[in-house]
Design a protein around this motif. Structure first.
Motif, mmCIF file in Angstrom:
data_model
loop_
_atom_site.group_PDB
_atom_site.id
_atom_site.type_symbol
_atom_site.label_atom_id
_atom_site.label_comp_id
_atom_site.label_asym_id
_atom_site.label_seq_id
_atom_site.Cartn_x
_atom_site.Cartn_y
_atom_site.Cartn_z
ATOM 1 N N GLU A 60 0.829 -1.205 0.000
ATOM 2 C CA GLU A 60 0.000 0.000 0.000
ATOM 3 C C GLU A 60 0.868 1.263 0.000
ATOM 4 O OE1 GLU A 60 -0.350 -2.539 2.073
ATOM 5 O OE2 GLU A 60 -2.418 -3.272 2.003
ATOM 6 N N VAL A 61 1.934 1.231 0.801
ATOM 7 C CA VAL A 61 2.838 2.381 0.850
ATOM 8 C C VAL A 61 3.576 2.519 -0.484
ATOM 9 C CG1 VAL A 61 4.827 3.384 2.019
ATOM 10 C CG2 VAL A 61 3.090 2.197 3.347
ATOM 11 N N LEU A 63 2.339 1.922 -3.355
ATOM 12 C CA LEU A 63 1.419 2.626 -4.253
ATOM 13 C C LEU A 63 1.309 4.099 -3.893
ATOM 14 C CD1 LEU A 63 -1.530 0.143 -4.824
ATOM 15 C CD2 LEU A 63 -0.157 1.266 -6.574
ATOM 16 N N SER A 64 1.272 4.406 -2.596
ATOM 17 C CA SER A 64 1.195 5.816 -2.184
ATOM 18 C C SER A 64 2.363 6.601 -2.758
ATOM 19 C CB SER A 64 1.236 5.954 -0.659
ATOM 20 O OG SER A 64 0.160 5.291 -0.056
ATOM 21 N N ASN A 67 2.199 6.910 -6.544
ATOM 22 C CA ASN A 67 1.181 7.898 -6.943
ATOM 23 C C ASN A 67 1.726 9.312 -6.835
ATOM 24 O OD1 ASN A 67 -0.773 6.017 -7.490
ATOM 25 N ND2 ASN A 67 -1.867 6.273 -5.563
ATOM 26 N N TYR A 160 -2.522 16.829 -1.087
ATOM 27 C CA TYR A 160 -2.589 15.433 -0.636
ATOM 28 C C TYR A 160 -1.209 14.930 -0.217
ATOM 29 C CZ TYR A 160 -3.959 10.601 -0.189
ATOM 30 O OH TYR A 160 -4.207 9.358 0.335
ATOM 31 N N LEU A 164 -0.406 13.511 3.527
ATOM 32 C CA LEU A 164 0.072 12.142 3.738
ATOM 33 C C LEU A 164 1.420 12.152 4.472
ATOM 34 C CD1 LEU A 164 -0.562 9.127 3.086
ATOM 35 C CD2 LEU A 164 0.990 9.365 1.166
ATOM 36 N N ARG B 36 -6.322 6.485 3.473
ATOM 37 C CA ARG B 36 -5.347 6.953 2.479
ATOM 38 C C ARG B 36 -4.858 5.780 1.626
ATOM 39 N NH1 ARG B 36 -4.585 12.169 2.922
ATOM 40 N NH2 ARG B 36 -5.030 13.152 4.934
ATOM 41 N N HIS B 37 -4.638 4.644 2.270
ATOM 42 C CA HIS B 37 -4.217 3.474 1.491
ATOM 43 C C HIS B 37 -5.320 3.042 0.534
ATOM 44 C CE1 HIS B 37 -0.789 2.017 4.353
ATOM 45 N NE2 HIS B 37 -0.486 3.091 3.667
ATOM 46 N N ARG B 39 -7.543 5.017 -0.802
ATOM 47 C CA ARG B 39 -7.541 6.021 -1.877
ATOM 48 C C ARG B 39 -6.438 5.716 -2.882
ATOM 49 N NH1 ARG B 39 -3.777 10.213 -3.854
ATOM 50 N NH2 ARG B 39 -4.962 12.090 -4.296
ATOM 51 N N ASP B 40 -5.239 5.445 -2.356
ATOM 52 C CA ASP B 40 -4.101 5.243 -3.247
ATOM 53 C C ASP B 40 -4.168 3.914 -3.979
ATOM 54 O OD1 ASP B 40 -3.039 7.688 -2.678
ATOM 55 O OD2 ASP B 40 -1.710 6.991 -1.097
ATOM 56 N N THR B 41 -4.858 2.942 -3.405
ATOM 57 C CA THR B 41 -4.908 1.625 -4.033
ATOM 58 C C THR B 41 -6.109 1.470 -4.973
ATOM 59 O OG1 THR B 41 -3.903 0.720 -2.025
ATOM 60 C CG2 THR B 41 -4.846 -0.858 -3.558
ATOM 61 N N ARG B 44 -7.249 5.346 -7.859
ATOM 62 C CA ARG B 44 -6.255 6.108 -8.623
ATOM 63 C C ARG B 44 -6.639 6.254 -10.083
ATOM 64 N NH1 ARG B 44 -2.079 2.479 -10.186
ATOM 65 N NH2 ARG B 44 -0.444 3.958 -9.696
#
Lengths: 276, 94
Positions: A60-61, A63-64, A67, A160, A164, B36-37, B39-41, B44
């Motif tokens: 997950e991180v 992907l953060s 992004n 954002y 974050l 947030r995870h 949202r990001d996963t 997107r």
């Protein structure tokens, strides 16, 4: 930052070195240089964050961070394409990103700093995104319509990024003994590169006076308030001010940037016709 | 590290008027980071306009071993479907 004494130069010294980039002599040259600064900041940080892909603490991180990297590279594409237009020599964003050498990059030192551990990466992100958000908020009112349009779109992305990064800094700072130590170390590493963000050199003052660029020095008080609020919640100490490190805007960089460019530019330089 | 983080189920509302729909799950240390995870996963590519995250441990699920007792009795109750009405041709959106 003002607490540090200036460096005294010996009589006759100009403070300029052989590798100093020449100051732009035309208005178009100043604008071109300014667009490189905006584009290179986003490009280099985007590339840095991309290095985390496949290596972040969790998928997950991963992907953060990817992004955020993609948002930044999108901004760089807009600014560098426009820089190529203003330059008028037929270079586009890709040519500027992949076929310039290290001395021609105009990014600040902060964005080229190595990722270190996750805490160091988040320290850099908080310090940079908090600044970039204020910058883009100011640039929304730029007299240059392309700059204002890009800033208007990018400010939502950067908000954002800032949120974050703040969330992570707070959790790591106010976390375990180890996460707190690493977060403080990361901040201490990055802190000396903050003053450069607010440095009003001649080109910045020139464009600010014409309503095209931002008066970055004026953003400092608000920046300090925002950073202090996050550090307070994270129970972290604001690092001691050190002698500021400047020069990125004139083409002086740390040793790290050249290594980053090797990786980033290798493919298009080795295989100029490559497409994918 | 990630294996220490609890699991959260993610629900996305793709546009106004539609219900949130389950799309998957994320690992995260707390509710804010879980959002947030998510949202990001999962958003997107403009998949949504609203997100819910729910601790997976809070989901109460039926036991697959009870499937027969739970679901089979509905199989032959066709009269529960509203299919025995004739609908006039000029009534649409039914």
């Amino acid at each position: 930052m003002a607490s540090l004494p200036p460096i005294d130069l010996p009589p006759g010294a100009t403070g300029a070195g052989a590798f100093d980039a020449q100051a732009a002599e035309t208005d178009g040259g100043v604008l071109f240089d300014h667009l490189l600064r905006l584009g290179d900041d986003s490009l280099i940080l985007g590339q840095r964050l991309g290095e985390w892909t496949g290596h972040a603490p969790s998928v997950e991180v991963d992907l953060s961070l990817a992004n955020i990297a993609l948002d930044l590279i999108g901004q760089a594409t807009h600014f560098l394409n426009y820089a190529g237009e203003i330059e008028g020599k037929g270079r586009d964003g890709d040519a500027l990103a992949f076929h310039r050498d290290v001395l021609d990059f105009r990014n600040c030192w902060l964005v080229e700093q190595p990722n270190g551990d996750f805490a160091q990466t988040m320290a850099r992100q908080l310090l940079f995104s908090t600044w970039q958000k204020s910058l883009f908020e100011a640039l929304k009112g730029s007299a240059d319509r392309t700059i204002s349009a890009v800033a208007e779109k990018a400010v939502k992305e950067v908000s954002y990024h800032q949120e974050l990064a703040a969330e992570w800094v707070i959790r790591l700072g106010d976390g375990t003994d180890e996460s707190r130590r690493r977060m403080q170390d990361g901040l201490d590493w990055m802190w000396r590169f903050v003053p450069e963000l607010f440095d009003m050199d001649e080109a910045t003052a020139f464009l600010a006076a014409r309503g095209i660029g931002a008066d970055v020095a004026a953003l400092r008080a608000d920046y300090d308030r925002r950073i202090d609020a996050v550090l307070a919640e994270a129970t972290l100490d604001r690092p001691r001010d050190q002698r500021p490190i400047l020069g990125g805007r004139r083409g002086h960089h740390s040793e790290h940037l050249g290594h980053l460019l090797c990786t980033m530019q290798f493919l298009p330089r080795t295989y100029p016709d490559a497409t994918w | 590290m990630a294996q220490d983080w609890p699991l959260w189920e993610v629900f996305v509302r793709s546009r106004g008027g539609l219900s949130h729909r389950h799309v998957g799950s994320v690992h995260a240390p707390d509710p804010e980071i879980a959002l947030r995870h998510a949202r990001d996963t999962y958003t997107r590519r403009m998949e949504g306009i609203s997100l819910w995250v729910v601790p997976s441990a809070q989901i109460v699920a039926s036991d697959p071993a009870d499937d027969a007792a739970m679901f089979d009795p509905a199989a032959d109750k066709v009269y529960r479907h509203p299919t025995f009405y004739s609908i006039p041709d000029d009534v649409t959106h039914i």
